[in-house]
Scaffold this motif. Structure first.
Motif, PDB file in Angstrom:
ATOM      1  N   PRO A 113       4.499  23.298 -12.050  1.00  0.00           N
ATOM      2  CA  PRO A 113       3.224  22.594 -12.158  1.00  0.00           C
ATOM      3  C   PRO A 113       3.319  21.394 -13.077  1.00  0.00           C
ATOM      4  O   PRO A 113       3.958  21.447 -14.136  1.00  0.00           O
ATOM      5  CB  PRO A 113       2.278  23.659 -12.732  1.00  0.00           C
ATOM      6  N   MET A 114       2.701  20.294 -12.686  1.00  0.00           N
ATOM      7  CA  MET A 114       2.649  19.117 -13.543  1.00  0.00           C
ATOM      8  C   MET A 114       1.518  19.254 -14.555  1.00  0.00           C
ATOM      9  O   MET A 114       1.475  18.528 -15.544  1.00  0.00           O
ATOM     10  CB  MET A 114       2.466  17.858 -12.699  1.00  0.00           C
ATOM     11  N   GLY A 115       0.613  20.183 -14.301  1.00  0.00           N
ATOM     12  CA  GLY A 115      -0.558  20.393 -15.143  1.00  0.00           C
ATOM     13  C   GLY A 115      -1.789  20.467 -14.262  1.00  0.00           C
ATOM     14  O   GLY A 115      -1.732  20.191 -13.059  1.00  0.00           O
ATOM     15  N   ASP A 116      -2.902  20.861 -14.844  1.00  0.00           N
ATOM     16  CA  ASP A 116      -4.149  20.926 -14.081  1.00  0.00           C
ATOM     17  C   ASP A 116      -4.555  19.518 -13.656  1.00  0.00           C
ATOM     18  O   ASP A 116      -4.793  18.641 -14.496  1.00  0.00           O
ATOM     19  CB  ASP A 116      -5.256  21.561 -14.923  1.00  0.00           C
ATOM     20  N   ALA A 117      -4.656  19.308 -12.342  1.00  0.00           N
ATOM     21  CA  ALA A 117      -4.859  17.972 -11.783  1.00  0.00           C
ATOM     22  C   ALA A 117      -6.194  17.360 -12.194  1.00  0.00           C
ATOM     23  O   ALA A 117      -7.235  18.021 -12.168  1.00  0.00           O
ATOM     24  CB  ALA A 117      -4.768  18.034 -10.259  1.00  0.00           C
ATOM     25  N   MET A 118      -6.148  16.098 -12.566  1.00  0.00           N
ATOM     26  CA  MET A 118      -7.356  15.355 -12.908  1.00  0.00           C
ATOM     27  C   MET A 118      -7.477  14.045 -12.126  1.00  0.00           C
ATOM     28  O   MET A 118      -8.555  13.670 -11.699  1.00  0.00           O
ATOM     29  CB  MET A 118      -7.386  15.065 -14.411  1.00  0.00           C
ATOM     30  N   SER A 119      -6.348  13.336 -11.953  1.00  0.00           N
ATOM     31  CA  SER A 119      -6.407  12.055 -11.239  1.00  0.00           C
ATOM     32  C   SER A 119      -5.053  11.717 -10.645  1.00  0.00           C
ATOM     33  O   SER A 119      -4.014  12.157 -11.145  1.00  0.00           O
ATOM     34  CB  SER A 119      -6.848  10.919 -12.184  1.00  0.00           C
ATOM     35  N   ALA A 120      -5.067  10.956  -9.578  1.00  0.00           N
ATOM     36  CA  ALA A 120      -3.844  10.446  -8.961  1.00  0.00           C
ATOM     37  C   ALA A 120      -4.150   9.084  -8.356  1.00  0.00           C
ATOM     38  O   ALA A 120      -5.182   8.905  -7.704  1.00  0.00           O
ATOM     39  CB  ALA A 120      -3.328  11.395  -7.886  1.00  0.00           C
ATOM     40  N   ASN A 121      -3.259   8.143  -8.588  1.00  0.00           N
ATOM     41  CA  ASN A 121      -3.435   6.798  -8.063  1.00  0.00           C
ATOM     42  C   ASN A 121      -2.113   6.325  -7.473  1.00  0.00           C
ATOM     43  O   ASN A 121      -1.106   6.243  -8.178  1.00  0.00           O
ATOM     44  CB  ASN A 121      -3.911   5.841  -9.162  1.00  0.00           C
ATOM     45  N   LEU A 122      -2.103   6.039  -6.181  1.00  0.00           N
ATOM     46  CA  LEU A 122      -0.908   5.566  -5.486  1.00  0.00           C
ATOM     47  C   LEU A 122      -1.198   4.178  -4.917  1.00  0.00           C
ATOM     48  O   LEU A 122      -2.145   3.997  -4.153  1.00  0.00           O
ATOM     49  CB  LEU A 122      -0.537   6.520  -4.339  1.00  0.00           C
ATOM     50  N   GLU A 123      -0.370   3.208  -5.299  1.00  0.00           N
ATOM     51  CA  GLU A 123      -0.548   1.834  -4.821  1.00  0.00           C
ATOM     52  C   GLU A 123       0.746   1.359  -4.184  1.00  0.00           C
ATOM     53  O   GLU A 123       1.772   1.202  -4.859  1.00  0.00           O
ATOM     54  CB  GLU A 123      -0.929   0.904  -5.981  1.00  0.00           C
ATOM     55  N   LEU A 124       0.714   1.124  -2.880  1.00  0.00           N
ATOM     56  CA  LEU A 124       1.903   0.655  -2.183  1.00  0.00           C
ATOM     57  C   LEU A 124       2.308  -0.736  -2.650  1.00  0.00           C
ATOM     58  O   LEU A 124       1.473  -1.576  -2.978  1.00  0.00           O
ATOM     59  CB  LEU A 124       1.652   0.634  -0.670  1.00  0.00           C
ATOM     60  N   LYS A 125       3.643  -0.969  -2.681  1.00  0.00           N
ATOM     61  CA  LYS A 125       4.187  -2.276  -3.032  1.00  0.00           C
ATOM     62  C   LYS A 125       4.860  -2.871  -1.790  1.00  0.00           C
ATOM     63  O   LYS A 125       5.422  -2.138  -0.976  1.00  0.00           O
ATOM     64  CB  LYS A 125       5.189  -2.149  -4.174  1.00  0.00           C
ATOM     65  N   PHE A 126       4.802  -4.191  -1.673  1.00  0.00           N
ATOM     66  CA  PHE A 126       5.303  -4.858  -0.476  1.00  0.00           C
ATOM     67  C   PHE A 126       6.179  -6.057  -0.832  1.00  0.00           C
ATOM     68  O   PHE A 126       5.992  -6.692  -1.864  1.00  0.00           O
ATOM     69  CB  PHE A 126       4.141  -5.361   0.395  1.00  0.00           C
ATOM     70  N   ALA A 127       7.120  -6.324   0.056  1.00  0.00           N
ATOM     71  CA  ALA A 127       7.826  -7.602   0.046  1.00  0.00           C
ATOM     72  C   ALA A 127       7.185  -8.460   1.136  1.00  0.00           C
ATOM     73  O   ALA A 127       6.955  -7.990   2.255  1.00  0.00           O
ATOM     74  CB  ALA A 127       9.309  -7.395   0.330  1.00  0.00           C
ATOM     75  N   GLU A 128       6.876  -9.698   0.800  1.00  0.00           N
ATOM     76  CA  GLU A 128       6.196 -10.567   1.748  1.00  0.00           C
ATOM     77  C   GLU A 128       7.019 -11.828   2.002  1.00  0.00           C
ATOM     78  O   GLU A 128       7.738 -12.302   1.111  1.00  0.00           O
ATOM     79  CB  GLU A 128       4.814 -10.968   1.216  1.00  0.00           C
ATOM     80  N   GLY A 129       6.927 -12.321   3.218  1.00  0.00           N
ATOM     81  CA  GLY A 129       7.604 -13.562   3.559  1.00  0.00           C
ATOM     82  C   GLY A 129       6.726 -14.421   4.447  1.00  0.00           C
ATOM     83  O   GLY A 129       6.048 -13.908   5.344  1.00  0.00           O
ATOM     84  N   ARG A 130       6.731 -15.720   4.182  1.00  0.00           N
ATOM     85  CA  ARG A 130       5.939 -16.666   4.969  1.00  0.00           C
ATOM     86  C   ARG A 130       6.821 -17.824   5.434  1.00  0.00           C
ATOM     87  O   ARG A 130       7.588 -18.368   4.634  1.00  0.00           O
ATOM     88  CB  ARG A 130       4.766 -17.207   4.145  1.00  0.00           C
ATOM     89  N   LEU A 131       6.717 -18.157   6.684  1.00  0.00           N
ATOM     90  CA  LEU A 131       7.452 -19.278   7.257  1.00  0.00           C
ATOM     91  C   LEU A 131       6.451 -20.298   7.791  1.00  0.00           C
ATOM     92  O   LEU A 131       5.585 -19.963   8.603  1.00  0.00           O
ATOM     93  CB  LEU A 131       8.359 -18.802   8.390  1.00  0.00           C
ATOM     94  N   TYR A 132       6.571 -21.522   7.277  1.00  0.00           N
ATOM     95  CA  TYR A 132       5.673 -22.577   7.716  1.00  0.00           C
ATOM     96  C   TYR A 132       6.413 -23.538   8.644  1.00  0.00           C
ATOM     97  O   TYR A 132       7.560 -23.906   8.396  1.00  0.00           O
ATOM     98  CB  TYR A 132       5.131 -23.350   6.502  1.00  0.00           C
ATOM     99  N   ALA A 133       5.737 -23.893   9.712  1.00  0.00           N
ATOM    100  CA  ALA A 133       6.283 -24.869  10.658  1.00  0.00           C
ATOM    101  C   ALA A 133       5.130 -25.676  11.241  1.00  0.00           C
ATOM    102  O   ALA A 133       4.035 -25.135  11.464  1.00  0.00           O
ATOM    103  CB  ALA A 133       7.053 -24.167  11.775  1.00  0.00           C
TER     104      ALA A 133
END
Length: 203
Positions: free
Chosen positions: A30-50
């Motif tokens: 057990p990690m302990g009695d649960a109170m909160s969890a926050n998951l935020e995905l991270k991304f690699a981004e790419g932009r091509l301009y023409a």
């Protein structure tokens, strides 16, 4: 998934056998009695301009930041999460007593773990239980904030934060919804003992 509660936080040490290309986990705790969890995905981004405009755009998942708050983290779990260790000292002069304490030090670096929990939620008017498994995460020891007692009591509880990585089989996190709490608990336990198989590829 409109969740309204959080339960059953567990972690287990992540292991990878390169010679057999096999992922396994240590004993869950057990990690302990649960109170909160926050998951935020991270991304690699790419932009091509023409031709003076955005022509191509790419966004790929690279990991996620993870933060979990509990009532308290058990000592044995801190040993796995952060490589915390025990110290002892003699207290008292006439009849000395050996007192143990928990400690962080130079060797207290985080270890990769799997993390699992479930959340009761409401899906189209039906109460369900959505379980979430993060395959490979590394947490840092929580800070301590202490305040003197005033006219009201304000509890201070630990929150540990870190990063989740794609594991050695290219999985980051998974989730599933269940009709009963018992099914959600069984799935959480199975995440540490059985390897998943791909049923369908992303569209």
């Amino acid at each position: 998934m409109p969740t309204f509660d959080l339960r059953c936080m567990k972690v287990a040490k992540y292991n990878y056998d390169k010679s057999q290309d096999k992922i396994s986990y240590g004993e869950s705790m057990p990690m302990g009695d649960a109170m909160s969890a926050n998951l935020e995905l991270k991304f690699a981004e790419g932009r091509l301009y023409a031709e003076s405009s955005l022509s191509e755009y790419m966004k790929k998942v690279t990991g996620l930041t993870i933060s979990q708050g509990v009532k308290y983290i058990p000592n044995e779990t801190q040993k796995v999460l952060f490589k915390a260790y025990e110290l002892s000292r003699s207290v008292g002069s006439s009849e000395p007593k050996t007192v143990k304490s928990m400690a962080f030090g130079k060797a207290s670096t985080g270890q990769y773990v799997g993390s699992v929990f479930y959340a009761p939620d409401m899906i189209d008017g039906v109460e369900m239980f959505t379980a979430i498994f993060v395959h490979k995460a590394l947490f840092g020891p929580p800070g301590m904030t202490l305040n003197t007692l005033g006219e009201s009591i304000n509890f201070q509880t630990p929150t540990t934060s870190g990063e989740a990585l794609v594991d050695d089989h290219n999985n980051l996190m998974e989730w599933s919804s269940f009709a009963t709490e018992a099914e959600a608990i069984a799935w959480c336990d199975a995440c540490f003992t059985t390897e998943p198989t791909i049923v369908s590829e992303g569209g």
